[in-house]
Design an enzyme around this catalytic site. Structure first.
Site, short mmCIF file in Angstrom:
data_model
loop_
_atom_site.label_atom_id
_atom_site.label_comp_id
_atom_site.label_asym_id
_atom_site.label_seq_id
_atom_site.Cartn_x
_atom_site.Cartn_y
_atom_site.Cartn_z
CB SER A 16 8.46 -0.19 -5.76
OG SER A 16 7.87 -1.29 -6.36
CE LYS A 19 1.68 5.37 -5.82
NZ LYS A 19 0.56 4.63 -6.37
CG ASP A 150 0.51 2.97 -14.98
OD1 ASP A 150 1.60 3.07 -15.57
OD2 ASP A 150 0.39 2.56 -13.80
CB ILE A 151 -3.32 2.80 -20.75
CG1 ILE A 151 -2.37 3.40 -21.79
CG2 ILE A 151 -4.73 2.68 -21.34
CD1 ILE A 151 -2.19 2.57 -23.03
CB THR A 194 10.16 15.13 -10.62
OG1 THR A 194 10.72 14.09 -9.84
CG2 THR A 194 9.13 15.88 -9.81
CD GLN A 195 11.83 19.82 -14.91
OE1 GLN A 195 11.53 20.29 -16.01
NE2 GLN A 195 13.04 19.92 -14.42
CB CYS A 384 -2.74 -19.51 8.54
SG CYS A 384 -4.25 -19.91 7.66
CD GLU A 408 -3.44 -26.23 0.87
OE1 GLU A 408 -3.55 -26.10 2.11
OE2 GLU A 408 -3.09 -25.30 0.11
NE ARG A 465 -9.68 -22.09 -1.47
CZ ARG A 465 -10.60 -21.22 -1.88
NH1 ARG A 465 -11.84 -21.33 -1.48
NH2 ARG A 465 -10.26 -20.23 -2.69
CG HIS A 510 -3.62 -14.94 8.78
ND1 HIS A 510 -2.41 -15.31 8.25
CD2 HIS A 510 -4.55 -15.70 8.16
CE1 HIS A 510 -2.59 -16.24 7.32
NE2 HIS A 510 -3.89 -16.49 7.25
CD GLU A 512 -0.31 -12.89 9.85
OE1 GLU A 512 -0.57 -13.46 10.94
OE2 GLU A 512 -0.43 -13.46 8.75
#
Ligand code: GLN
Length: 541
Positions: A16, A19, A150-151, A194-195, A384, A408, A465, A510, A512
């Site tokens: 977060s 990036k 992260d693995i 950072t280092q 929508c 729905e 849908r 949509h 937006e």
């Protein structure tokens, strides 16, 4: 076609960090230097795409023209640049493994042992190179999701390390976005995390050439020197990216102030003038010093979450920029309306918007919000689910169809005014099976939407849908609902309006997803304009 150059953006210390925003903003700068830029994101998780993920976990699912369901960072890329994005621009490890396993079953590996290196890494490189080949671009900016260490990200980092080695200096650039925290009790900025994250990258064989330092305080000279020395970069390559004051659209200008455009171009051996940011500066000016102010309510279910309606919030702000207004977005939980009533929660709002959504929770609250907007003549924009809700409200409260609903939420409803799309009836698998992506829509003569778009045929993106039930078209239209837009064959209702109302538009699509800060979407521009008129009218009354 010449080979494009590649910029890889990795992230360190925490997630977060913004990036995606940094990558998008670098895209803005490079486009304004005159380069053709493509942006892509590689997400190391195993979902094939984010389409099946809960917004609480992952934020909004951003939909592209070709129907790809992607990470919300692709929304930033489209808002900040003219990069043409399609399915290949959003890759996940899930897709990579799926492809590798399919190849294995087909026998493509000719009896070899299939391994992360080289089979998975080769597939990753192929996907990254594909983006550079599909549309003419000078530079591809590839953001790697997740955080170093992260693995699940290891194979991706190995693949981009190989690309750096194979393409050679001047053709690739590694940028590391990192957190430089300010420790309040000590009154100090700390560089150790950072280092350490750079050390982790170096262990894998990647040495970032530019460090983008996210921080809440200015990075002083001494801190810059320290980061430069211990991360092995030039001092000028330590870029400060402070938290924005007013808007995310300030980031490209902040990066330019740090001469990032010049630095990146030099690193990639491109001789170009600095980015021309006049249009962008104009946008910021409007954001910082708007003439007007207006309050708009967004009534939803994932209100506590910053990212769940990202594109909706951005598009509303674009509507504000176009109208020289600051829009204060009031996030309203639909369940609060169920509890306290619409009048109490929505009083004083100059506009009401109900965005897309799935599932039963808060539905009755949303219906009440629409009823309030219709009866009190408050501008309404439905997106929508917001269109489906508006249809249900109209059927129940104007046409007197008791129990009208969407199948729905109420499969046994006596009046299923919203029902499952025909093509969805046999769909069993969940991933990528909705009605997705760009579809053409025809706008009826004399409607407000047609005037706003200034066109008869438009193209907008979908993700749903359920649809407007054609069995109820006549009855609803006779009672005054305007079926303002349909598919070209007239089969599906795509847009509804109401007469004798200052602004009531709701779309099955949509809008937006297609709004930009310098090119507000017409429906959002019109909506904010109507909200401003509403406010001015109230003041006069
Ligand atoms: N749940 C509704 C449907 O599937 C609306 C979807 C949405 O708002 N994106 O049709």
């Amino acid at each position: 076609m010449t080979q494009p150059k590649y910029i890889f953006v990795t992230g360190g210390v925490v997630s977060s960090l913004g990036k995606g925003l940094t990558a998008a903003s670098l895209g803005t700068l490079l486009e304004n230097c005159g380069l053709r830029v493509s942006l892509m994101k590689f997400d190391p998780y195993l979902n094939v795409d984010p389409g099946t993920m809960n917004p609480f976990q992952h934020g909004e699912v951003y939909v592209l023209d070709d129907g790809a369901e992607t990470d919300l960072d692709l929304g930033h890329y489209e808002r900040f640049t003219d990069s043409r994005l399609a399915r290949p621009n959003s890759v996940t490890s899930g897709q990579i493994y799926q492809a590798v396993l399919e190849n294995e079953r087909k026998g493509d590996y000719l009896g070899q042992t299939v391994q992360v290196i080289p089979h998975v890494t080769n597939e990753i490189k192929r996907r990254i190179k594909q983006v550079g080949q599909q549309s003419p671009s000078d530079v591809v900016i590839c953001e790697i999701g997740g955080t170093t260490g992260d693995i699940e990200g290891l194979a991706v980092l190995e693949a981009i390390r190989q690309m750096g080695h194979e393409m050679g200096p001047g053709n690739t650039l590694f940028i590391h976005v990192t957190l430089v925290p300010y420790i309040r009790v000590a009154g100090e900025i700390k560089t150790k995390p950072t280092q350490q994250s750079v050390a982790k990258l170096r262990e894998i064989g990647i040495t970032p050439q530019i460090m983008v330092c996210r921080s809440e305080k200015p990075i002083e000279e001494s801190v810059r020197k320290k980061i430069a020395l211990f991360c092995n970069v030039a001092e000028e390559a330590v870029i400060e990216e402070m938290d924005v004051k007013h808007s995310i659209y300030e980031v490209p200008l902040m990066l330019q102030q740090e001469k990032m455009d010049d630095l990146v171009c030099r690193w990639l051996r491109l001789r170009l003038p600095p980015a021309k940011m006049i249009t962008w500066k104009r946008i910021i000016h409007r954001i910082v010093e708007p003439k007007h102010h207006v309050r708009i309510a967004v009534v939803g279910k994932y209100i506590g979450l910053q990212d769940a309606y990202k594109s909706v919030y951005e598009a509303i702000h674009h509507g504000g920029i176009a109208n020289n207004a600051r829009v204060e977005i009031v996030k309203v939980d639909a369940e609060d309306i169920e509890e306290h009533g619409a009048a109490r929660v929505l009083r004083g709002m100059a506009g009401i918007l109900v965005p897309g959504g799935f599932g039963n929770r808060g539905i009755e609250g949303k219906i009440k919000a629409v009823q309030y907007a219709r009866q009190n003549k408050v501008p309404y924009l439905g997106l929508c689910l917001g269109m489906q809700i508006a249809t249900i409200e109209f059927a129940r409260n104007v046409c007197g169809l008791k129990g009208a609903h969407s199948t729905e939420f109420a499969p046994e409803s006596p009046h299923p005014v919203i029902c499952l799309l025909e093509e969805q009836k046999n769909v069993k698998r969940m991933g990528a099976t909705m009605r997705l992506g760009a579809q053409a829509c025809k706008l009826a003569h004399g409607t407000r939407s047609r005037a706003l778009y200034g066109a008869e045929i438009i193209s907008e993106r979908h993700r749903h849908r359920y649809e407007f039930n054609n069995d109820y078209r006549r009855q609803l239209a006779e009672n005054g609902l305007v079926l303002a837009g349909t598919t070209l064959d007239g089969e599906l209702v795509e847009l509804i309006e109401q007469k004798n109302h200052p602004f009531f538009i709701a779309s099955q699509f949509h809008p937006e997803f297609k709004s930009k800060p310098h090119r507000a979407h017409p429906l959002f521009r019109g909506f904010v304009e109507a909200a401003l008129r509403q406010k001015a009218g109230k003041r006069r009354a």
